[in-house]
Design an enzyme around this catalytic site. Structure first.
Site, PDB file in Angstrom:
ATOM      1  N   LYS A 193       5.123 -17.574  -3.966  1.00  0.00           N
ATOM      2  CA  LYS A 193       6.550 -17.303  -3.736  1.00  0.00           C
ATOM      3  C   LYS A 193       6.623 -16.138  -2.754  1.00  0.00           C
ATOM      4  O   LYS A 193       6.493 -14.982  -3.136  1.00  0.00           O
ATOM      5  CB  LYS A 193       7.234 -16.941  -5.062  1.00  0.00           C
ATOM      6  CG  LYS A 193       8.705 -17.306  -5.155  1.00  0.00           C
ATOM      7  CD  LYS A 193       9.604 -16.604  -4.159  1.00  0.00           C
ATOM      8  CE  LYS A 193       9.922 -15.179  -4.525  1.00  0.00           C
ATOM      9  NZ  LYS A 193      10.656 -14.466  -3.441  1.00  0.00           N
ATOM     10  N   GLU A 269       0.326  -4.789  -7.899  1.00  0.00           N
ATOM     11  CA  GLU A 269       0.095  -3.846  -6.800  1.00  0.00           C
ATOM     12  C   GLU A 269       1.465  -3.341  -6.394  1.00  0.00           C
ATOM     13  O   GLU A 269       2.241  -4.085  -5.794  1.00  0.00           O
ATOM     14  CB  GLU A 269      -0.557  -4.573  -5.609  1.00  0.00           C
ATOM     15  CG  GLU A 269      -1.925  -5.129  -5.882  1.00  0.00           C
ATOM     16  CD  GLU A 269      -3.003  -4.063  -5.907  1.00  0.00           C
ATOM     17  OE1 GLU A 269      -2.685  -2.877  -5.778  1.00  0.00           O
ATOM     18  OE2 GLU A 269      -4.163  -4.446  -6.077  1.00  0.00           O
ATOM     19  N   CYS A 304       2.612   0.341   1.549  1.00  0.00           N
ATOM     20  CA  CYS A 304       2.518   0.845   0.172  1.00  0.00           C
ATOM     21  C   CYS A 304       1.732   2.151   0.103  1.00  0.00           C
ATOM     22  O   CYS A 304       2.067   3.038  -0.660  1.00  0.00           O
ATOM     23  CB  CYS A 304       1.885  -0.210  -0.722  1.00  0.00           C
ATOM     24  SG  CYS A 304       0.348  -0.840  -0.047  1.00  0.00           S
ATOM     25  N   GLU A 402       9.555   6.665  -3.393  1.00  0.00           N
ATOM     26  CA  GLU A 402       9.006   5.902  -2.273  1.00  0.00           C
ATOM     27  C   GLU A 402      10.152   5.535  -1.322  1.00  0.00           C
ATOM     28  O   GLU A 402      11.079   4.827  -1.713  1.00  0.00           O
ATOM     29  CB  GLU A 402       8.337   4.627  -2.788  1.00  0.00           C
ATOM     30  CG  GLU A 402       7.648   3.852  -1.683  1.00  0.00           C
ATOM     31  CD  GLU A 402       7.054   2.534  -2.164  1.00  0.00           C
ATOM     32  OE1 GLU A 402       7.721   1.828  -2.940  1.00  0.00           O
ATOM     33  OE2 GLU A 402       5.927   2.210  -1.744  1.00  0.00           O
TER      34      GLU A 402
HETATM   35  P1  NAD Z   1      10.190  -6.277  -4.301  1.00  0.00           P
HETATM   36  O1  NAD Z   1       9.595  -5.805  -5.567  1.00  0.00           O
HETATM   37  O2  NAD Z   1      11.637  -6.171  -4.102  1.00  0.00           O
HETATM   38  O3  NAD Z   1       9.833  -7.818  -4.062  1.00  0.00           O
HETATM   39  C1  NAD Z   1       8.502  -8.292  -4.119  1.00  0.00           C
HETATM   40  C2  NAD Z   1       8.521  -9.763  -4.465  1.00  0.00           C
HETATM   41  O4  NAD Z   1       9.076  -9.901  -5.784  1.00  0.00           O
HETATM   42  C3  NAD Z   1       9.405 -10.623  -3.541  1.00  0.00           C
HETATM   43  O5  NAD Z   1       8.788 -11.883  -3.356  1.00  0.00           O
HETATM   44  C4  NAD Z   1      10.676 -10.785  -4.348  1.00  0.00           C
HETATM   45  O6  NAD Z   1      11.373 -11.967  -4.041  1.00  0.00           O
HETATM   46  C5  NAD Z   1      10.132 -10.840  -5.757  1.00  0.00           C
HETATM   47  N1  NAD Z   1      11.109 -10.465  -6.773  1.00  0.00           N
HETATM   48  C6  NAD Z   1      12.141  -9.592  -6.635  1.00  0.00           C
HETATM   49  N2  NAD Z   1      12.844  -9.536  -7.795  1.00  0.00           N
HETATM   50  C7  NAD Z   1      12.247 -10.377  -8.657  1.00  0.00           C
HETATM   51  C8  NAD Z   1      12.502 -10.736 -10.002  1.00  0.00           C
HETATM   52  N3  NAD Z   1      13.513 -10.226 -10.699  1.00  0.00           N
HETATM   53  N4  NAD Z   1      11.665 -11.623 -10.588  1.00  0.00           N
HETATM   54  C9  NAD Z   1      10.626 -12.150  -9.913  1.00  0.00           C
HETATM   55  N5  NAD Z   1      10.346 -11.854  -8.640  1.00  0.00           N
HETATM   56  C10 NAD Z   1      11.142 -10.969  -8.015  1.00  0.00           C
HETATM   57  O7  NAD Z   1       9.364  -5.525  -3.159  1.00  0.00           O
HETATM   58  P2  NAD Z   1       9.565  -5.592  -1.596  1.00  0.00           P
HETATM   59  O8  NAD Z   1      10.778  -4.789  -1.248  1.00  0.00           O
HETATM   60  O9  NAD Z   1       9.486  -7.008  -1.134  1.00  0.00           O
HETATM   61  O10 NAD Z   1       8.233  -4.868  -1.070  1.00  0.00           O
HETATM   62  C11 NAD Z   1       8.123  -3.493  -0.947  1.00  0.00           C
HETATM   63  C12 NAD Z   1       7.339  -2.920  -2.118  1.00  0.00           C
HETATM   64  O11 NAD Z   1       6.053  -3.528  -2.181  1.00  0.00           O
HETATM   65  C13 NAD Z   1       7.101  -1.445  -1.971  1.00  0.00           C
HETATM   66  O12 NAD Z   1       7.367  -0.805  -3.185  1.00  0.00           O
HETATM   67  C14 NAD Z   1       5.606  -1.367  -1.649  1.00  0.00           C
HETATM   68  O13 NAD Z   1       5.003  -0.170  -2.003  1.00  0.00           O
HETATM   69  C15 NAD Z   1       5.068  -2.524  -2.400  1.00  0.00           C
HETATM   70  N6  NAD Z   1       3.756  -2.923  -1.866  1.00  0.00           N
HETATM   71  C16 NAD Z   1       2.625  -2.606  -2.581  1.00  0.00           C
HETATM   72  C17 NAD Z   1       1.362  -2.933  -2.084  1.00  0.00           C
HETATM   73  C18 NAD Z   1       0.103  -2.581  -2.848  1.00  0.00           C
HETATM   74  O14 NAD Z   1      -0.958  -3.123  -2.542  1.00  0.00           O
HETATM   75  N7  NAD Z   1       0.164  -1.702  -3.838  1.00  0.00           N
HETATM   76  C19 NAD Z   1       1.252  -3.596  -0.860  1.00  0.00           C
HETATM   77  C20 NAD Z   1       2.429  -3.894  -0.151  1.00  0.00           C
HETATM   78  C21 NAD Z   1       3.671  -3.556  -0.673  1.00  0.00           C
END
Ligand code: NAD
Length: 499
Positions: A193, A269, A304, A402
């Site tokens: 997804k 992550e 991240c 963040e």
């Molecule tokens: P997000 O948490 O908003 O979304 C991530 C994914 O989760 C998307 O596919 C989104 O559609 C899905 N999602 C959102 N709400 C959901 C729900 N209620 N139920 C199920 N799925 C849901 O994050 P983002 O804004 O897309 O990405 C940025 C974040 O990702 C930052 O916090 C960043 O630090 C983190 N990140 C972490 C790493 C790592 O390796 N630690 C790497 C890249 C990004």
């Protein structure tokens, strides 16, 4: 012609001719959502709508999980001879590279990443993931343990079944590769997804898996919003594991979904607020400043492990900040992400830009000194200029939360113990760096810093052998590395009575 030699107008011409799919990819076929629903993807560089993409719901997730489950039970992939699986993954890796131009355009158009980064970082790194985990397929080993004479005990490592991968928009192709590659290498079937902001590269990936010789149903993609498609996948009773990369807030929801459904495994992550500690005896001030600049402004700060907290020894702080201002102010300039000379694209959405700007306002309100930036260029896209705050203390919002944008917070520290205490005063623990000539100080800091990845006299270096993941609320999974592959397997113990 080499892709790195293309000009801005070449890329625009190629973008205008680009053909791509906007439907789900399930069981080897493209298909619309059951209810026909679609959502709009906006190009953040222009603010104009890019396309309408199928919006998955519970019904689409059910179909995709059923296809994945069928393929798993049919053993077309899960029990394919290891060397045959390796050959498919090796070929898949080559096909990803051969399609660099398409992947580069798709992710750049959706989320604004500079095309140069896509060509030189994201696509080659994604291909390397599949090559690396492909090479490991026939190195997954069980064990025979020491037992009494009347027993023979061996341990098998088996795939889990259907793995759901939920990924963010900041490295759409690469974050998907970090999950999908080890999941497939271990013999699982996958439902991916992608993030709703950047859905286009996922289905192309799954299509190429079939072209590489992968069986239909093994790698499926359902697009859609997090709270509908994402939640349906994470709540599904037939999904054995969710591999999630995204925010800490949504990561916590994954744990709840697992508890409310089938106790599926959850690998997380999540976010970060990574400190870079610059001690007074660091080897080379200019090199350190360069890493500080790139560590926060690369990928627009939407990283991240971005080095968003600069913990600078008071003895060198004045000189360090002066050089950071001199060079950092102009090192990253907002521009058209399809121009290969651009190194700072727009933020992913106008809403995210508003969020980043509100953090900048908080920084000013709470008394941090704005050294440069804090502005938005006069352009239609969702750009924010590189920003540096000095005089920050670790209790300020800009030091604790963040921001996920090009905003650095410089904090002055008095020696290593003070620096480590501040570094660890965070809910996050993804990565940290320490810059010093003193080997003992460096190794002690490695032990004392609460983070999953520590760099010494560098930042953001690494290769596939490096476990990537966090301590504390940065998560509990590890990507890349052999450990990651094993986390997509489960152990079966066979105790044979020898009578
Ligand atoms: P997000 O948490 O908003 O979304 C991530 C994914 O989760 C998307 O596919 C989104 O559609 C899905 N999602 C959102 N709400 C959901 C729900 N209620 N139920 C199920 N799925 C849901 O994050 P983002 O804004 O897309 O990405 C940025 C974040 O990702 C930052 O916090 C960043 O630090 C983190 N990140 C972490 C790493 C790592 O390796 N630690 C790497 C890249 C990004």
């Amino acid at each position: 012609m080499s892709l790195t030699a293309l000009t801005k107008s070449d890329w625009h011409e190629r973008a205008s001719k680009l053909r791509y799919e906007t439907r789900h990819f399930i069981d080897g076929n493209y298909m619309d959502s059951v209810d026909g629903g679609r959502f709009t993807v906006v190009n953040p560089a222009t603010g104009a709508p890019l396309c309408e993409v199928s919006a998955g719901t519970v019904a689409d997730i059910d179909i995709a999980v059923a296809a994945a489950k069928r393929s798993f039970a049919a053993h077309v992939w899960s029990r394919k001879a290891p060397r045959e699986r390796m050959a498919v993954l090796a070929q898949f890796s080559k096909l990803l590279l051969a399609n660099t131009e398409r992947f580069a355009l798709l992710d750049t158009l959706c989320m604004g990443k500079p095309i140069h980064d896509m060509v030189t970082i994201d696509v080659p790194s994604a291909a390397t993931n599949f090559a690396y985990f492909g090479e490991l397929v026939d190195k997954i080993e069980g064990a025979v343990t020491a037992t009494a004479a009347d027993a023979f005990h061996y341990i098998l490592r088996e795939p889990l079944g259907v793995v759901g991968c939920i990924v963010p928009w900041n490295y759409p192709l690469l974050m998907a590769a970090w999950k999908v590659a080890p999941a497939l290498a271990a013999g699982n079937s996958v439902v991916l997804k992608p993030a709703e902001q950047s859905p286009l590269s996922g289905s192309l990936m799954a299509e190429l898996f079939i072209e590489a010789g992968g069986p239909p149903g093994v790698f499926n993609v359902v697009n859609g919003l997090g709270e509908t498609a994402g939640a349906a996948l994470a709540l599904h009773m037939e999904v054995a594991k969710i591999a999630f990369t995204g925010s800490t807030e949504i990561g916590k929801k994954m744990l709840v979904y697992a508890g409310h459904s089938n106790m599926k495994r959850i690998a997380l992550e999540c976010g970060g607020k990574s400190p870079q500690i610059f001690l007074g005896d660091l080897p080379d001030l200019d090199v350190a400043v360069t890493y500080a600049i790139n560590g926060i402004y690369g990928n627009m700060g939407e990283v991240c492990n971005a080095g968003s907290r600069l913990l600078i020894d008071r003895r060198i702080a004045k000189e360090f900040i002066a050089r950071f201002i001199e060079r950092g102010k102009n090192a990253y300039r907002a521009g058209d992400p399809l121009d290969p000379a651009t190194n700072l694209g727009p933020l992913v959405t106008a809403a995210h830009r508003a969020r980043v700007m509100s953090y900048i306002q908080r920084g000013k309100n709470e008394g941090a000194r704005l050294e440069f930036g804090g502005t938005m260029p006069d352009a239609p896209g969702s750009f924010v200029d590189p920003t540096l705050f000095s005089g920050v203390n670790n209790q300020m919002t800009i030091a604790q939360e963040e921001i996920f944008g090009p905003v650095a917070a410089a904090i002055e520290v008095d020696g290593i113990e003070h620096a480590v205490a501040i570094a660890n005063d965070s809910i996050y623990g993804l990565a940290a760096a320490v810059w010093t000539r003193d080997v003992s100080v460096a190794h002690k800091a490695v032990r004392d810093l609460e983070a999953g990845v520590i760099w010494v006299n560098c930042f953001d270096h690494g290769d596939m052998t490096q476990p990537f993941g966090g301590y504390k609320q940065s998560g509990q999974g590890r990507d890349k590395c052999v450990e990651s592959l094993l986390s997509y397997t489960q152990m079966k113990s066979a105790w044979v009575h020898l009578g």
